[in-house]
Structure formats: C-alpha cells, structure tokens
Motif scaffolding. Sequence first.
Motif, PDB file in Angstrom:
ATOM      1  N   ILE A 127      13.773  16.620   6.540  1.00  0.00           N
ATOM      2  CA  ILE A 127      13.092  15.413   6.635  1.00  0.00           C
ATOM      3  C   ILE A 127      12.935  15.024   8.302  1.00  0.00           C
ATOM      4  O   ILE A 127      14.587  15.193   8.581  1.00  0.00           O
ATOM      5  CB  ILE A 127      13.908  14.486   5.506  1.00  0.00           C
ATOM      6  CG1 ILE A 127      14.373  15.266   4.301  1.00  0.00           C
ATOM      7  CG2 ILE A 127      13.991  13.137   6.131  1.00  0.00           C
ATOM      8  CD1 ILE A 127      15.548  13.893   3.618  1.00  0.00           C
ATOM      9  N   GLY A 128      11.853  15.733   8.284  1.00  0.00           N
ATOM     10  CA  GLY A 128      11.656  15.386  10.001  1.00  0.00           C
ATOM     11  C   GLY A 128      12.212  15.672  10.794  1.00  0.00           C
ATOM     12  O   GLY A 128      12.242  17.509  10.718  1.00  0.00           O
ATOM     13  N   ASP A 129      13.340  15.994  11.731  1.00  0.00           N
ATOM     14  CA  ASP A 129      13.860  16.653  12.529  1.00  0.00           C
ATOM     15  C   ASP A 129      15.434  17.143  11.730  1.00  0.00           C
ATOM     16  O   ASP A 129      16.267  17.430  12.186  1.00  0.00           O
ATOM     17  CB  ASP A 129      13.953  15.877  13.987  1.00  0.00           C
ATOM     18  CG  ASP A 129      15.183  15.239  13.633  1.00  0.00           C
ATOM     19  OD1 ASP A 129      15.592  14.454  12.941  1.00  0.00           O
ATOM     20  OD2 ASP A 129      15.557  14.532  14.678  1.00  0.00           O
ATOM     21  N   ALA A 130      15.741  16.451  10.836  1.00  0.00           N
ATOM     22  CA  ALA A 130      17.303  16.664  10.129  1.00  0.00           C
ATOM     23  C   ALA A 130      16.539  17.774   8.603  1.00  0.00           C
ATOM     24  O   ALA A 130      15.947  18.341   8.501  1.00  0.00           O
ATOM     25  CB  ALA A 130      17.188  15.418   9.033  1.00  0.00           C
ATOM     26  N   TYR A 131      17.550  19.117   9.319  1.00  0.00           N
ATOM     27  CA  TYR A 131      17.811  20.502   8.138  1.00  0.00           C
ATOM     28  C   TYR A 131      18.596  20.368   7.266  1.00  0.00           C
ATOM     29  O   TYR A 131      19.768  20.326   8.033  1.00  0.00           O
ATOM     30  CB  TYR A 131      17.436  21.125   9.082  1.00  0.00           C
ATOM     31  CG  TYR A 131      17.651  22.963   8.683  1.00  0.00           C
ATOM     32  CD1 TYR A 131      15.690  23.004   8.763  1.00  0.00           C
ATOM     33  CD2 TYR A 131      17.759  24.036   7.947  1.00  0.00           C
ATOM     34  CE1 TYR A 131      15.347  24.433   8.144  1.00  0.00           C
ATOM     35  CE2 TYR A 131      18.271  24.981   7.932  1.00  0.00           C
ATOM     36  CZ  TYR A 131      16.417  25.269   7.829  1.00  0.00           C
ATOM     37  OH  TYR A 131      16.183  26.313   7.109  1.00  0.00           O
ATOM     38  N   MET A 132      18.623  21.040   5.926  1.00  0.00           N
ATOM     39  CA  MET A 132      19.820  20.534   5.217  1.00  0.00           C
ATOM     40  C   MET A 132      20.150  21.654   4.938  1.00  0.00           C
ATOM     41  O   MET A 132      19.362  22.557   4.680  1.00  0.00           O
ATOM     42  CB  MET A 132      20.390  19.780   4.566  1.00  0.00           C
ATOM     43  CG  MET A 132      20.868  19.302   3.220  1.00  0.00           C
ATOM     44  SD  MET A 132      21.124  18.256   1.890  1.00  0.00           S
ATOM     45  CE  MET A 132      22.262  18.365   1.129  1.00  0.00           C
TER      46      MET A 132
END
Length: 643
Positions: free
Chosen positions: A486-491
Amino acid sequence: MYGFINSCMQSLVMEKFGQETWDKLSSLPGVPDSFMTYTVYDDVLTVRLVQEASSLLDVSAEVLLKLFGEHFFAFCKKAGYDTMLRTLGGNLTEFIGNLDSLHSYLALSYEQMNAPSFRVEMTDDGKMLLHYYSDRKGLYHIVPGIMEAVAKDIFDSEVTMTIVNQSEEDERTGKKEHVVFLVKQTNHVNHRGKALPGTTMERCVPLAGGKHRLDLTRAVVPSDQGSLLCTFSPRYPNKLWVEEKAFCNAFPFHIVFDENLKVRQTGVNIQKFLPGLDAKDLTLDQHFTIIHPQVTFTIESIRKFVNSQFVLKTNKDKHGSLKLRGQMLWMGSLGCMLYMCSPKLRSLQELQDVGLHLADLAQHDVTRDLVLLNQQRLAEMELTNQLERKKEELRVLSRHLEVEKEKTETLLYAMLPRHIANQLKDGKSIEAGEFEVCTILFSDVVTFTDICAACEPIHIVHMLNSMYSKFDRLTTIHDIYKVETIGDAYMVVGGVPVPMVTHAHRVANFALGMRIAAREVTNPVTGTPIQIRVGLHTGPVLAGVVGEKMPRYCLFGDTVNTASRMESHGLPDHIHLSTSTYRRTESVKEPDVRTDTVGRDNPPDPSRESTPPFAWDISPPYETKESCNTSGGSHNSRLCVLF
C-alpha cells in the motif's frame, strides 16, 4: 510427397528412437510437428528429414532408408492396405509386377502422387532382376527394406538384394534414376528340414520350349503330400468366333497399331471421340503421349514394358484431354500391338469434363463402378482432410491455450497462495483459518511524503517498482508470502498460509536482505540511496480470502497491528523486533553478532545488564557493517530490539 510418407518417417523415429528424438527433429525450422495424410509436401522436406535424422542418430543414410523401407510396409498394413498388398500376386515376381497397377489405383485418391516404377526381368539363367525407376535421386535404398519385409511377411521367405547397375535413366524420359537389383529369394524350411511349399510360380513345371512365365498357366492341384500332379495348358480355337463389328462394339476403347505406330483398328468410341485417328498418313504418337510408363513412343520401348499398365493422354481437342488406361498385348503373328483400355477417370466431374457419359462405357467395364465408388471415396477423403486440418488447428490452439493458462496461473499465484488459488479454481469455498503463530513484517520508505512532494509522480512509480521488484525476488528466495503493498508500505508473512517452524528466521533474514536491496534504489530527489524502516512481530492471526471480484488473501488480528507499530516506531535503516520475534530467533546462535536494547521511551543505560548475546543468521550474500549512524547516535548493531 504426400503427408502419408512423412507420417511414416515420424512414426519410425518415434517408435525406434523415442519421442525425444522426434521433438529435436520437429524443432528444426520449417519442420511441422505433424503431417496431414492428403497434403502434398515438398520433396526437399522429406530429404531433409532423412539427412537430419541420419546426423542426429549417427547412422548412415543408407541404413536409415532401408529401415524406413521395412517400417513403411508395416505402416501401410496398419493404415488398412494389408489385404490389398496380399492380393497383388501369388509370388514375389507377380507382386512386384503389379506394384505399378497399385500405384495407378492409388493415384485416383492421391492425384499428385509421383510414384516410382518397378519392372521385373528374368534372365536366361533364371536370375531375377528388379528395375527401379524414380524421379527422386538417392532413395533407392528404401527398396531392399520394403522387398525384404514383403518376402518375409507375405511369402514366408528371405530375400537378399544387391545392386548390379546404377545409372542415369536412358530408357524412360523424365525419370532421373534407374537402379537394377539382383534379387535372390530363399524359402524358409519347416521343422522336418524340408522347404516349405513355394509360391504358385515355384510349384509349376515349365512347358517345353522354355516359354516365358506369362505363357504358362499356373493352376496346380497339389496332392496330400504337396507334390506336383500336373500343369494345365490352355486350348486356343483354330478360328476366332467373333465378328469384327461385335468386337469393336464390345471393346469400344481399344487400339491396334503396327510396328510403325500406324493405327490399324479402333473401337467405336475411339472413333467417336478421336475421328481421323486411322487416317492414312497419321501415326499414334501424333494423337497420344505416353504418361506412364514414361517410355519413348516406340514399339521397342513399349514391348520392353509390356507387363506394365500404360496410360496414354490425347492431345487437347474441343473436349479437353482424354486419358486412357490399359494393357498392351503384342501379337507376333500380325506384327501389331493391341491396346485394351478404358478412360482413366477419378470422378463424375472428370467424366463430364471430357464429354463422356456412363453410357459410353461398356457394360462389362469396371470403370463404371470405379467412377461411382471413387466419387464417394473422394468425398470421404475431403471429409478426412477437413478433420485432419481441424485436428491440427485444435492441437495448435491447445498448445497456445496451455501457454496462456500458464500465464494466467502465474498471475493468479502472484495474487493468492498456490493452494488457495487451486481451491478457488476447483470451485471450492475457502474458509478462514486461524494460525497459532506466524511472523509478520512491515516496511516503509523514510521521508516518503517529502519525496512525493518534491518530484514527479512517474519518478515515484519508477522508484517503488525498482524497490518492490527486488523485494519480490527476496520473498521467493526465503519462501515467505507477500501479503500486499500500500503506497510505500510492504507487508510479508512467514508461516502463513503454509505453517513452518523457521518462519521467524526466514522473515528476519528477509528483513536484512531488504536493507541491502534498498541501498540499490536511488532517491529521485537527492540522488542518494533510499532508507527504509522495518518492523517484525510474531503471534497468532486469522487469515482468509476477502472479496469476489478481486479476491485477496488477508491477515487479521492484533499481530498485524503490532507489526505495523514496530515499523512505524522504528528507526531509519534499522530492523525493529518485538520480544516474541526476538525469542523465536534465539535458537540460532552466532557469537560475533551483538544486539543493543533500545526502548522507545528509555534510552540506552550503560549501568543496565547487557542483553544476552543475540546470534543472527546472516548468510551470504548478507554482511554486516561495523556501525550504523542514526539520529540517536552510534550503535554496534544493525538490529534494534524492543522489549
């Protein structure tokens, strides 16, 4: 050549040398995967197949062609020609002598067939010579393979063939190769050591005077012991009890010509469709051309091939060209040749094209039945050809479908776990599942908001695509599941959807790899490597598929929230672990790597007991630095642990 020949070569390679060998041959440029029976292919393709197969299998072309000849006979039997082949003759000599007639019949179905021609010659000392004529050079090694297979299977004998002469064709115009074989035939013996009963020809006793075999009648009545009882000699009348008019009406298509090719007598339909044929100064070669066998139009050449079926073609008239097919009979006492023939027709359309009707054919002439039967045969062939084309189209479409299916599955497996995706494809409902323990990782880009405000959107897209592509490759290496971005978030998560004991170690190693990979991504504003924050937490989650139009495999629970907090409260270019994750990684020890305890609200206290050495699994290509600069000062480890 027709596809039937190339299909036989394909069958030979696959049966004798395996599917893998044929796959290598069919991978050559211009070589199709399969052949259609009634489609004509260039001779160059067939010759190339022989050469490439010979090179690939490390055998000589002569050996391969002989092997092809043996297989060709078996292939024809499987294709339904067994009975037809067995009825060609009572012995090998008769069999070979009727091969041209068989080819002539097959030409009704295979109109463009250019078959070789065979002629048997019996020498004065009883030897049998086989003359082979062909427009295709270099394929004569097929003949011994075919003849040996025929002799063994049909006539229960062994045949050896040696080449006694090979030269450019000088007897037939148009044919490029003429090879003469010496044929030696040996019958098998039974369990008593006696030769098995031979063919009809071999059981007959020649008549006195050494007459040619065609002058003998081969009717033999063997006794119980298999011995010869007698031979039968026909009786001929002193006077021919046939009127000239009745003969010409009964055989409307016949021609009698002398040694100078001067026409002496014709049937009524020959006179009807070729008026002036018996004109005083005209010869037969001025009205006809010999199509088969392709001999020069002289009485000597015709007599040499008198046992062959002759096909003559008229010069064009108002009805077009008429082809006649029949037998030449030499009448020595009259010095004339009798040509008993019938129109050569493949279909009712050809009958109309030459201006004929069924009524023009004699009642006893089997051409009437042949035309009607072949009309149905041609319709069946066209249907078969259409089915073969559809089959080939389906095969190509099936291959393309498999490629597209692989692409679709690859895309689907990138969105959902493989076993979840397979269950959805099977139409099964996916129940949410609870996982007692797993490790979740979150990461984001430091100062991402500032970067977005200072540059063009396309630069952001390129930066994130470069970074996420590197991270995606790392998930494959460490066998963990990417949940979402999500955007710059990586999970990512370890231990879900497939539980594993080493989930914490895998995710932790993945986190180290992320930091190294992030240094290869450039900040579009400053031109320096970007920095990321990473947070990890271990605990239970609930996982399941959410949505129908664009389903996603999502994780729910406090573990997700805690892992997110680990990331948001972490330090730039550091990995933030929770206590549960830290404990899960304690099982792997490495004394050279130490960790500091950093509390969110409590700065490092030198008086506090040091944390027990924490061993970290840093395997190549990962390596540590001597120090890590942060806003809080200098630390001896790249790892920040939160209790």
